[in-house]
Scaffold this motif. Structure first.
Motif, PDB file in Angstrom:
ATOM      1  N   SER A  23      28.695  51.732  28.327  1.00 40.66           N
ATOM      2  CA  SER A  23      29.197  53.204  28.187  1.00 40.66           C
ATOM      3  C   SER A  23      30.611  53.076  28.381  1.00 40.66           C
ATOM      4  O   SER A  23      31.599  53.933  28.010  1.00 40.66           O
ATOM      5  N   ALA A  24      31.090  52.023  29.055  1.00 39.53           N
ATOM      6  CA  ALA A  24      32.677  51.946  29.477  1.00 39.53           C
ATOM      7  C   ALA A  24      33.200  51.633  27.856  1.00 39.53           C
ATOM      8  O   ALA A  24      34.552  51.937  27.883  1.00 39.53           O
ATOM      9  N   TRP A  25      32.713  50.881  27.079  1.00 41.24           N
ATOM     10  CA  TRP A  25      33.124  50.809  25.617  1.00 41.24           C
ATOM     11  C   TRP A  25      32.739  51.657  24.577  1.00 41.24           C
ATOM     12  O   TRP A  25      33.191  51.404  23.588  1.00 41.24           O
ATOM     13  N   ALA A  26      31.962  52.896  24.913  1.00 43.31           N
ATOM     14  CA  ALA A  26      31.651  53.631  24.047  1.00 43.31           C
ATOM     15  C   ALA A  26      32.690  54.493  23.522  1.00 43.31           C
ATOM     16  O   ALA A  26      33.729  54.828  24.109  1.00 43.31           O
ATOM     17  N   VAL A  27      32.841  54.887  22.179  1.00 44.55           N
ATOM     18  CA  VAL A  27      33.808  55.865  21.601  1.00 44.55           C
ATOM     19  C   VAL A  27      33.249  57.149  21.660  1.00 44.55           C
ATOM     20  O   VAL A  27      32.261  57.616  20.943  1.00 44.55           O
ATOM     21  N   PRO A  28      33.922  58.378  22.338  1.00 47.46           N
ATOM     22  CA  PRO A  28      33.187  59.540  22.563  1.00 47.46           C
ATOM     23  C   PRO A  28      33.397  60.151  21.266  1.00 47.46           C
ATOM     24  O   PRO A  28      34.506  59.881  20.340  1.00 47.46           O
ATOM     25  N   GLU A  29      32.788  61.340  20.981  1.00 42.04           N
ATOM     26  CA  GLU A  29      32.952  62.139  19.711  1.00 42.04           C
ATOM     27  C   GLU A  29      34.294  62.790  19.957  1.00 42.04           C
ATOM     28  O   GLU A  29      34.584  63.425  21.023  1.00 42.04           O
ATOM     29  N   PRO A  30      35.145  62.793  18.939  1.00 42.12           N
ATOM     30  CA  PRO A  30      36.398  63.400  18.934  1.00 42.12           C
ATOM     31  C   PRO A  30      36.310  64.888  19.516  1.00 42.12           C
ATOM     32  O   PRO A  30      35.490  65.753  18.829  1.00 42.12           O
ATOM     33  N   MET A  31      37.071  65.539  20.367  1.00 40.93           N
ATOM     34  CA  MET A  31      37.182  66.830  20.925  1.00 40.93           C
ATOM     35  C   MET A  31      38.681  67.098  21.311  1.00 40.93           C
ATOM     36  O   MET A  31      39.185  66.513  22.083  1.00 40.93           O
ATOM     37  N   THR A  32      39.012  68.227  21.190  1.00 44.11           N
ATOM     38  CA  THR A  32      40.123  68.800  21.817  1.00 44.11           C
ATOM     39  C   THR A  32      40.171  69.218  23.147  1.00 44.11           C
ATOM     40  O   THR A  32      39.158  69.204  23.587  1.00 44.11           O
ATOM     41  N   LEU A  33      41.278  69.532  23.758  1.00 45.77           N
ATOM     42  CA  LEU A  33      41.319  69.593  25.200  1.00 45.77           C
ATOM     43  C   LEU A  33      40.687  71.203  25.352  1.00 45.77           C
ATOM     44  O   LEU A  33      39.905  71.233  26.195  1.00 45.77           O
ATOM     45  N   ASP A  34      40.952  71.945  24.288  1.00 45.61           N
ATOM     46  CA  ASP A  34      40.141  73.117  24.233  1.00 45.61           C
ATOM     47  C   ASP A  34      38.857  73.102  24.388  1.00 45.61           C
ATOM     48  O   ASP A  34      38.016  73.933  25.151  1.00 45.61           O
ATOM     49  N   GLU A  35      38.189  72.464  23.347  1.00 43.67           N
ATOM     50  CA  GLU A  35      36.985  71.969  23.597  1.00 43.67           C
ATOM     51  C   GLU A  35      36.207  71.608  24.623  1.00 43.67           C
ATOM     52  O   GLU A  35      35.206  71.785  25.158  1.00 43.67           O
ATOM     53  N   TRP A  36      36.861  70.433  25.227  1.00 40.45           N
ATOM     54  CA  TRP A  36      36.458  69.905  26.281  1.00 40.45           C
ATOM     55  C   TRP A  36      36.568  70.738  27.508  1.00 40.45           C
ATOM     56  O   TRP A  36      35.564  70.816  28.224  1.00 40.45           O
ATOM     57  N   ALA A  37      37.654  71.737  27.610  1.00 39.07           N
ATOM     58  CA  ALA A  37      37.590  72.620  28.670  1.00 39.07           C
ATOM     59  C   ALA A  37      36.498  73.584  28.646  1.00 39.07           C
ATOM     60  O   ALA A  37      35.985  74.086  29.777  1.00 39.07           O
ATOM     61  N   GLN A  38      36.025  74.067  27.231  1.00 38.70           N
ATOM     62  CA  GLN A  38      35.048  75.061  27.421  1.00 38.70           C
ATOM     63  C   GLN A  38      33.736  74.546  27.740  1.00 38.70           C
ATOM     64  O   GLN A  38      32.902  75.516  28.258  1.00 38.70           O
ATOM     65  N   GLU A  39      33.517  73.397  27.611  1.00 40.92           N
ATOM     66  CA  GLU A  39      32.155  72.639  27.700  1.00 40.92           C
ATOM     67  C   GLU A  39      32.131  72.118  29.181  1.00 40.92           C
ATOM     68  O   GLU A  39      31.177  72.375  29.748  1.00 40.92           O
ATOM     69  N   HIS A  40      33.323  71.568  30.040  1.00 39.79           N
ATOM     70  CA  HIS A  40      33.261  70.988  31.254  1.00 39.79           C
ATOM     71  C   HIS A  40      34.264  71.556  32.283  1.00 39.79           C
ATOM     72  O   HIS A  40      33.561  71.675  33.423  1.00 39.79           O
ATOM     73  N   ILE A  67      48.301  69.860  23.092  1.00 40.86           N
ATOM     74  CA  ILE A  67      48.298  68.786  24.255  1.00 40.86           C
ATOM     75  C   ILE A  67      47.563  67.670  24.040  1.00 40.86           C
ATOM     76  O   ILE A  67      47.625  66.600  24.164  1.00 40.86           O
ATOM     77  N   SER A  68      46.435  67.846  23.274  1.00 38.61           N
ATOM     78  CA  SER A  68      45.450  66.810  22.870  1.00 38.61           C
ATOM     79  C   SER A  68      45.699  66.321  21.353  1.00 38.61           C
ATOM     80  O   SER A  68      44.978  65.422  21.027  1.00 38.61           O
ATOM     81  N   ASN A  69      46.838  66.983  20.871  1.00 38.54           N
ATOM     82  CA  ASN A  69      47.110  66.373  19.604  1.00 38.54           C
ATOM     83  C   ASN A  69      48.123  64.954  19.575  1.00 38.54           C
ATOM     84  O   ASN A  69      49.168  65.357  20.158  1.00 38.54           O
ATOM     85  N   ASP A  70      47.547  64.089  19.266  1.00 38.74           N
ATOM     86  CA  ASP A  70      48.439  62.724  19.357  1.00 38.74           C
ATOM     87  C   ASP A  70      49.650  62.664  18.564  1.00 38.74           C
ATOM     88  O   ASP A  70      50.482  61.800  18.710  1.00 38.74           O
ATOM     89  N   ASP A  71      49.618  63.613  17.562  1.00 36.35           N
ATOM     90  CA  ASP A  71      51.136  63.625  16.806  1.00 36.35           C
ATOM     91  C   ASP A  71      52.037  64.445  17.410  1.00 36.35           C
ATOM     92  O   ASP A  71      53.492  64.132  16.822  1.00 36.35           O
ATOM     93  N   ILE A  72      51.631  65.050  18.585  1.00 34.30           N
ATOM     94  CA  ILE A  72      52.944  65.729  19.152  1.00 34.30           C
ATOM     95  C   ILE A  72      53.328  64.868  20.354  1.00 34.30           C
ATOM     96  O   ILE A  72      52.386  64.587  21.137  1.00 34.30           O
ATOM     97  N   TYR A  73      54.804  64.715  20.396  1.00 34.88           N
ATOM     98  CA  TYR A  73      55.228  63.848  21.451  1.00 34.88           C
ATOM     99  C   TYR A  73      55.470  64.687  22.869  1.00 34.88           C
ATOM    100  O   TYR A  73      55.139  64.275  23.785  1.00 34.88           O
ATOM    101  N   GLU A  74      56.366  65.942  22.588  1.00 38.95           N
ATOM    102  CA  GLU A  74      56.572  66.316  23.503  1.00 38.95           C
ATOM    103  C   GLU A  74      56.396  68.248  23.513  1.00 38.95           C
ATOM    104  O   GLU A  74      56.600  68.681  22.400  1.00 38.95           O
ATOM    105  N   ILE A  75      55.851  68.809  24.689  1.00 37.28           N
ATOM    106  CA  ILE A  75      55.391  69.897  24.748  1.00 37.28           C
ATOM    107  C   ILE A  75      55.963  70.448  26.080  1.00 37.28           C
ATOM    108  O   ILE A  75      56.053  70.066  26.852  1.00 37.28           O
TER     109      ILE A  75
END
Length: 679
Positions: A23-40, A67-75
């Motif tokens: 599981s340490a090498w597993a690739v999780p299903e993509p999700m945004t911080l908003d989606e992760w927070a609402q679930e966890h 914050i979870s968008n990799d195209d954005i460098y500074e927020i």
């Protein structure tokens, strides 16, 4: 139990352990911080009014998606209290550790702030969010992997630091840098630089680098988050549709005489309503809550909409490129947990205290409720007034009494800019030229174009002679310092200087220098160039004093009517703010708009005055010789074409000393390209 049953159990246990290890090498299903927070994510009792699962508000969801968008460098988030930033930050820590498996560093203003944050916010989150146990097995134990200074997750690391010491910005390499309450941090951390620059160095080599900054602003002109907000590529406000006319608008405080914002009557907080700037209809807090879910973040010119799911679109819904550096401003009126009546009640209490001579409550209300800087005494230059006093002389033509040309230059991500000022006796100044050289300063082409300009451009004088640029100061701030150092070092004999605004105490306009080493195009300079420190606040004080002179003569600033409206706005792009602090009364020039290159470049030209020691008594003869060369005495007053006096060779000088005789005009260098254009 027979052997077959034992074998089956052993096989099941082996399979379980194999799955856990893989599981340490597993690739999780993509999700945004908003989606992760609402679930966890979960609100812990130690840091929340109500212990419960977290459902983000609409304006929070878009920030989290960015914050979870990799195209954005500074927020950057310029905020008030009670808008949930701490919860967003905690969720981001959990998200990057559990879902992204990325190394992080989080800075608080001091070590004590760090300890309190870890104990009351971070540790309860790690305890109460179940999925964090998958990546932090030592979450409930005293363990070297779980301390106040660091949390070692499976696959990543979190460093928690105080920002008071420069050593806390060294020896760590991370993917995500998070800075909380930056306005409580030192502007110059142990004289090694501002906390943003030091933190950004820690993510420099990351595949997806990210810097997250949030703070309640404090004093205007001294606010780090306010400066960051001004420098962002795009600045967003959360705008809701009016329940009556449907037009979108931001929630604002407005003011008594403003046709928008929160309004109330007879000093009664219960009457608080928000006035729509489009239809002039009042809406109450309940109506706002009914349309809050339909709100979107909109940039300053209305061309980019940011939706709750993180999409950047046009108003029509078409996709647009993702900005690299974005900033948000949000204040307490947006919080569903705080009533507008409470905001008005706090304001009235602060105003009563201010009427008694105590401004501290109003300062706190402005910072923590409105999310704005507290302004002290302000001196402001009006761009329209500057434009009205402009004179009808042509740029690039030197008027009578204009004897010397000095150039200040600025580096931007996609261009170089140059502002040429003409000087006469007594500090009289003329706007002569403004050029823009488009190109990446990390590449050589734009520097060749700039070189041809400052070393080869000549200007016609009213007397018939020609003049060249005598000295140049180039700003080395930003991401292209090595390129500036290399250019200035190469042309040091032609009086080209690498400069940077002083970050600490300014003793004078010429505020000292530092020897710097640099790498340029893979080459290391053993004996590096000199970086000159500019007392920019003092230089701008001198400019402001000269602009107050109303009659032509010594110190007067002549402005050409040929300059554009944008040029005048940039010359007036900063305010002089005076505030009273524990250290005494302090004053600083602070931008009132994003584009302020003209006033910065003018400050560098004024620095050149000091570096060249132009106004020393020993320079009187030097100026007389220069005047004789540039505008020689005309024996025949009716001569149509006065001839210049014979030219004498210029004295050879070092990089640090001005010439004993004026630098005479040089032949123009024919440019090989025409990338530069006049403003």
């Amino acid at each position: 139990m027979d052997l077959s049953e034992i074998a089956r159990l052993a096989e099941a246990e082996a399979d379980r352990r194999l799955q856990r290890g893989m599981s340490a090498w597993a690739v999780p299903e993509p999700m945004t911080l908003d989606e992760w927070a609402q679930e966890h994510f979960y609100l812990s009792a130690e840091s929340s009014y109500v212990e419960q699962r977290w459902t983000p508000w609409t304006f929070q969801r878009a920030i989290m998606a960015c914050i979870s968008n990799d195209d954005i460098y500074e927020i950057d988030l310029k905020k008030s209290a009670r808008v949930g930033y701490t919860k967003i930050l905690l969720a981001a820590v959990g998200y990057f550790a559990h879902h992204k498996r990325r190394n992080q560093a989080l800075w608080q203003p001091t070590d004590e702030d760090r300890d309190e944050f870890v104990k009351t916010e971070l540790d309860p989150m790690l305890r109460d969010v179940p999925v964090m146990r998958d990546v932090l097995p030592s979450y409930v134990s005293r363990h070297k992997d779980n301390t106040l200074q660091a949390k070692k997750f499976i696959g990543s690391m979190l460093h928690t630091k105080g920002a008071k010491a420069a050593k806390n910005f060294r020896r760590i390499s991370v993917d995500v840098a998070e800075l909380d309450e930056v306005d409580a941090m030192d502007r110059d951390v142990e004289k090694e630089g501002d906390p943003f620059t030091l933190a950004a160095k820690r993510v420099e080599g990351a595949t997806f680098p990210k810097v997250i900054v949030g703070s309640t602003p404090k004093l205007k002109g001294f606010s780090l988050v306010d400066e960051r907000y001004t420098l962002a590529d795009e600045r967003f406000t959360f705008q809701i549709p009016c329940p009556h006319c449907g037009e979108r608008h931001a929630l604002t405080w407005g003011g008594k005489d403003e046709p928008h914002g929160l309004k109330f009557t007879d000093r009664d907080p219960a009457t608080a309503r928000h006035l729509c700037p489009h239809c002039a209809t009042l809406i109450d807090h309940g109506e706002y809550l009914a349309v809050e879910s339909q709100g979107v973040w909109i940039n300053e010119d209305g061309t980019i909409w940011l939706h709750a799911d993180g999409r950047f679109t046009t108003p029509a819904g078409d996709g647009v490129p993702t900005p690299r550096h974005i900033a948000f401003h949000v204040w307490t009126a947006y919080s569903p947990a705080v009533s507008w009546a409470q905001i008005v009640r706090e304001f009235l209490a602060a105003r009563e205290a201010m009427e008694r001579g105590d401004e501290t409550k109003m300062k706190a209300w402005t910072n923590t409720t409105r999310g704005e800087c507290w302004e002290g005494e302000i001196e402001r230059t009006d761009a329209e007034e500057l434009k009205q006093r402009a004179e009808p002389f042509k740029i690039r033509l030197l008027p009578r009494d204009c004897l010397l040309l000095l150039c200040g230059a600025d580096t931007q991500g996609n261009r170089l800019e140059a502002q040429v000022w003409g000087y006469g006796l007594g500090g009289q100044m003329w706007t002569i030229d403004h050029r823009v050289f488009f190109g990446n300063p990390a590449q050589e082409d734009v520097w060749l174009e700039f070189e041809e300009f400052i070393l080869g451009e000549t200007y016609q004088h009213a007397s018939g002679t020609t003049q060249s640029i005598y000295a140049t100061a180039v700003d080395s701030g930003g991401h292209h310092a090595d390129a500036v150092y290399a250019f200035a070092h190469k042309h040091r004999a032609r009086r080209v200087y690498a400069v940077k605004g002083s970050s600490g105490v300014e003793r004078s306009i010429e505020n000292g220098n530092t020897k710097v080493g640099f790498n340029w195009q893979g080459k290391r300079e053993k004996h590096g160039p000199t970086l000159w420190h500019v007392g920019t606040n003092l230089a701008k004080d001198r400019l402001a004093a000269r602009l107050e002179i109303t009659q032509p003569g010594p110190g007067y600033v002549h402005l050409s009517a040929d300059n554009t409206d944008e040029w005048f706005r940039q010359l007036a792009a900063e305010d002089r703010v005076t505030v009273r602090t524990q250290a005494g009364t302090q004053s600083r020039w602070t931008p009132n708009r994003k584009r302020n290159e003209v006033i910065d470049m003018t400050a560098y030209a004024i620095w050149l005055e000091e570096r060249l020691d132009l106004w020393a008594p020993k320079r009187k003869r030097w100026w007389s010789d220069l005047e004789e060369q540039v505008q020689p005495t005309i024996e025949d007053l009716f001569g149509a074409n006065p001839q210049p006096a014979p030219q004498r060779p210029a004295a050879q000088t070092s990089a640090s000393e001005p010439a004993s005789a004026p630098l005479l005009p040089r032949p123009a260098v024919q440019p090989s390209r025409k990338l530069a254009r006049a403003w």
